[in-house]
Scaffold this motif. Sequence first.
Motif, PDB file in Angstrom:
ATOM      1  N   UNK A 147       8.862  -1.993  14.084  1.00 33.16           N
ATOM      2  CA  UNK A 147       8.334  -0.764  13.483  1.00 33.16           C
ATOM      3  C   UNK A 147       9.403   0.309  13.527  1.00 33.16           C
ATOM      4  N   UNK A 148       9.423   1.156  12.508  1.00 27.65           N
ATOM      5  CA  UNK A 148      10.277   2.337  12.512  1.00 27.65           C
ATOM      6  C   UNK A 148       9.430   3.551  12.143  1.00 27.65           C
ATOM      7  N   UNK A 149       9.892   4.729  12.509  1.00 26.90           N
ATOM      8  CA  UNK A 149       9.146   5.943  12.221  1.00 26.90           C
ATOM      9  C   UNK A 149       8.169   6.280  13.329  1.00 26.90           C
ATOM     10  N   UNK A 150       7.372   7.304  13.079  1.00 30.72           N
ATOM     11  CA  UNK A 150       6.435   7.809  14.086  1.00 30.72           C
ATOM     12  C   UNK A 150       4.993   7.743  13.596  1.00 30.72           C
ATOM     13  N   UNK A 151       4.677   6.744  12.809  1.00 26.39           N
ATOM     14  CA  UNK A 151       3.336   6.623  12.258  1.00 26.39           C
ATOM     15  C   UNK A 151       2.317   6.349  13.356  1.00 26.39           C
ATOM     16  N   UNK A 152       1.155   6.989  13.213  1.00 26.59           N
ATOM     17  CA  UNK A 152       0.028   6.743  14.093  1.00 26.59           C
ATOM     18  C   UNK A 152      -1.167   6.335  13.243  1.00 26.59           C
ATOM     19  N   UNK A 153      -2.236   5.905  13.893  1.00 26.50           N
ATOM     20  CA  UNK A 153      -3.426   5.449  13.168  1.00 26.50           C
ATOM     21  C   UNK A 153      -3.873   6.509  12.165  1.00 26.50           C
ATOM     22  N   UNK A 154      -4.121   6.074  10.934  1.00 18.21           N
ATOM     23  CA  UNK A 154      -4.522   6.976   9.861  1.00 18.21           C
ATOM     24  C   UNK A 154      -3.401   7.343   8.916  1.00 18.21           C
ATOM     25  N   UNK A 155      -2.153   7.086   9.331  1.00 22.90           N
ATOM     26  CA  UNK A 155      -1.002   7.367   8.470  1.00 22.90           C
ATOM     27  C   UNK A 155      -0.749   6.204   7.509  1.00 22.90           C
ATOM     28  N   UNK A 156      -0.148   6.525   6.356  1.00 22.21           N
ATOM     29  CA  UNK A 156       0.280   5.490   5.419  1.00 22.21           C
ATOM     30  C   UNK A 156       1.654   4.983   5.838  1.00 22.21           C
ATOM     31  N   UNK A 157       1.805   3.655   5.840  1.00 21.37           N
ATOM     32  CA  UNK A 157       3.079   3.037   6.214  1.00 21.37           C
ATOM     33  C   UNK A 157       3.582   2.146   5.086  1.00 21.37           C
ATOM     34  N   UNK A 210       0.023   0.680   3.170  1.00 23.18           N
ATOM     35  CA  UNK A 210      -1.338   0.678   3.677  1.00 23.18           C
ATOM     36  C   UNK A 210      -1.538   1.721   4.758  1.00 23.18           C
ATOM     37  N   UNK A 211      -2.790   1.873   5.185  1.00 22.85           N
ATOM     38  CA  UNK A 211      -3.145   2.833   6.216  1.00 22.85           C
ATOM     39  C   UNK A 211      -3.154   2.129   7.570  1.00 22.85           C
ATOM     40  N   UNK A 212      -2.390   2.668   8.511  1.00 21.91           N
ATOM     41  CA  UNK A 212      -2.212   2.056   9.819  1.00 21.91           C
ATOM     42  C   UNK A 212      -3.481   2.173  10.666  1.00 21.91           C
ATOM     43  N   UNK A 213      -3.761   1.102  11.393  1.00 24.70           N
ATOM     44  CA  UNK A 213      -4.851   1.083  12.356  1.00 24.70           C
ATOM     45  C   UNK A 213      -4.317   0.696  13.728  1.00 24.70           C
ATOM     46  N   UNK A 214      -5.120   0.957  14.769  1.00 21.76           N
ATOM     47  CA  UNK A 214      -4.835   0.435  16.100  1.00 21.76           C
ATOM     48  C   UNK A 214      -5.483  -0.940  16.238  1.00 21.76           C
ATOM     49  N   UNK A 215      -4.965  -1.750  17.164  1.00 21.43           N
ATOM     50  CA  UNK A 215      -5.594  -3.037  17.427  1.00 21.43           C
ATOM     51  C   UNK A 215      -4.856  -4.193  16.790  1.00 21.43           C
ATOM     52  N   UNK A 216      -5.495  -5.352  16.784  1.00 15.68           N
ATOM     53  CA  UNK A 216      -4.873  -6.570  16.267  1.00 15.68           C
ATOM     54  C   UNK A 216      -4.673  -6.526  14.758  1.00 15.68           C
ATOM     55  N   UNK A 217      -5.596  -5.882  14.042  1.00 15.92           N
ATOM     56  CA  UNK A 217      -5.435  -5.693  12.593  1.00 15.92           C
ATOM     57  C   UNK A 217      -4.764  -4.347  12.376  1.00 15.92           C
ATOM     58  N   UNK A 218      -3.472  -4.370  12.051  1.00 19.82           N
ATOM     59  CA  UNK A 218      -2.740  -3.102  11.945  1.00 19.82           C
ATOM     60  C   UNK A 218      -2.937  -2.435  10.582  1.00 19.82           C
ATOM     61  N   UNK A 219      -3.152  -3.240   9.516  1.00 18.53           N
ATOM     62  CA  UNK A 219      -3.513  -2.688   8.210  1.00 18.53           C
ATOM     63  C   UNK A 219      -4.583  -3.602   7.615  1.00 18.53           C
ATOM     64  N   UNK A 220      -5.771  -3.048   7.455  1.00 14.74           N
ATOM     65  CA  UNK A 220      -6.870  -3.836   6.890  1.00 14.74           C
ATOM     66  C   UNK A 220      -6.690  -3.982   5.380  1.00 14.74           C
ATOM     67  N   UNK A 221      -7.166  -5.110   4.863  1.00 17.67           N
ATOM     68  CA  UNK A 221      -7.004  -5.377   3.440  1.00 17.67           C
ATOM     69  C   UNK A 221      -7.601  -4.272   2.568  1.00 17.67           C
ATOM     70  N   UNK A 222      -8.677  -3.652   3.004  1.00 16.61           N
ATOM     71  CA  UNK A 222      -9.315  -2.587   2.215  1.00 16.61           C
ATOM     72  C   UNK A 222      -8.422  -1.352   2.095  1.00 16.61           C
ATOM     73  N   UNK A 223      -7.479  -1.223   3.036  1.00 16.34           N
ATOM     74  CA  UNK A 223      -6.583  -0.056   3.053  1.00 16.34           C
ATOM     75  C   UNK A 223      -5.166  -0.433   2.674  1.00 16.34           C
ATOM     76  N   UNK A 224      -4.988  -1.556   1.986  1.00 20.91           N
ATOM     77  CA  UNK A 224      -3.662  -2.092   1.711  1.00 20.91           C
ATOM     78  C   UNK A 224      -3.468  -2.279   0.202  1.00 20.91           C
ATOM     79  N   UNK A 225      -2.282  -1.948  -0.292  1.00 21.89           N
ATOM     80  CA  UNK A 225      -1.965  -2.062  -1.717  1.00 21.89           C
ATOM     81  C   UNK A 225      -0.675  -2.874  -1.890  1.00 21.89           C
TER      82      UNK A 225
END
Length: 345
Positions: A305-315, A328-343
């Motif tokens: 990972x690079x940058x300072x992205x936290x949960x809720x940020x676009x990466x 996509x939109x970053x999440x915490x946990x095992x699923x870091x970007x859910x398909x619903x938030x990914x392009x």
Amino acid sequence: MKLRAELISQAKRLVVKVGTGLLTDAQNRVSPAQIAQLVDQLAALHRQKKEVILVSSGAIAAGMAQLGLKSRPKNLDELQAAAAIGQSKLMAIYDELFGKHDITVAQILLTHDDLKNRTRHLNAQNTLTTLLARGVVPIINENDTVSVDEIKFGDNDRLGALTATLIDANLLIILSHVEGLLDKAGKLVPVVPAVTREVEALAGGTDRVTSVGGMKSKLEAAKIVTRSGTPMIIASGDNASVLAQILAGNDIGTIFLPANTKLAHRKRWIAFFQHPAGTLVVDDGARAAVHDGGKSLLAKGVMRRTGKATAGDVVSIQDNTGVEFARGILRDGDTVVHRDDLVIL
């Protein structure tokens, strides 16, 4: 070309972007005569019941003349001063010229934050839709007086693409002094099915003293709108009837064909209206699962990972060669970007 004619025939809502070079004379001063030629063309489309949005450069050039500057300023304070003076001058010209056609215009100045923030994004969308429904021609420019990042790095080709994406336009037309995309031999490329690396290699910058961008920025704009499902045409605004010819289906300029799958509005917002706060570099297995398999991105597939992205940020999501293929939109946990938030880009 049958597909081109079909796409043009469906174009009821248009975004037309004009560069500074088409609005200024040989001394880099705003030219009411050249603007009148553009307005006459737009008014003709308006009479045909087309919904027209104009994305207009030229504010800084208009202010430069008032400040006695011969070339585009490099200092931020001078850029902002020129924009503050020039925007009102430019809008006064547009208001007078559209008024001769009994057309009301509305000035809309946008910053990146206006379109990045979801609530303000939707408000801008609703405002533009309402203006179009009432027969008004919105005239959009970046709010260069306060928009620090956009003055230093932005351009109105991108703003035109984002506007077309925002309001679900049927066609984006970018007018400049060039006739379209040229190949290495200097011959016009009439159709671009997709903006590949080979197509990008044809791009150059601009050497005009009042302008930013060039063909490179136009190709970036094409990637945005075509992925969103909207075709784009680059053509020469020096042609006094260029818009009528385009809408008649004539084979002028370069047309960039839309993707087969149209992105939903929220996914467009994720993909194109954000500055990624960080990057996730993934392994080949994760890339295949996300890009080809329609899966979410799992933490185990992230190499670094690079940058300072936290949960809720676009990466930005890149493969191990550094090629960005998704956002996509970053999440915490095992699923870091859910398909619903990914392009997929």
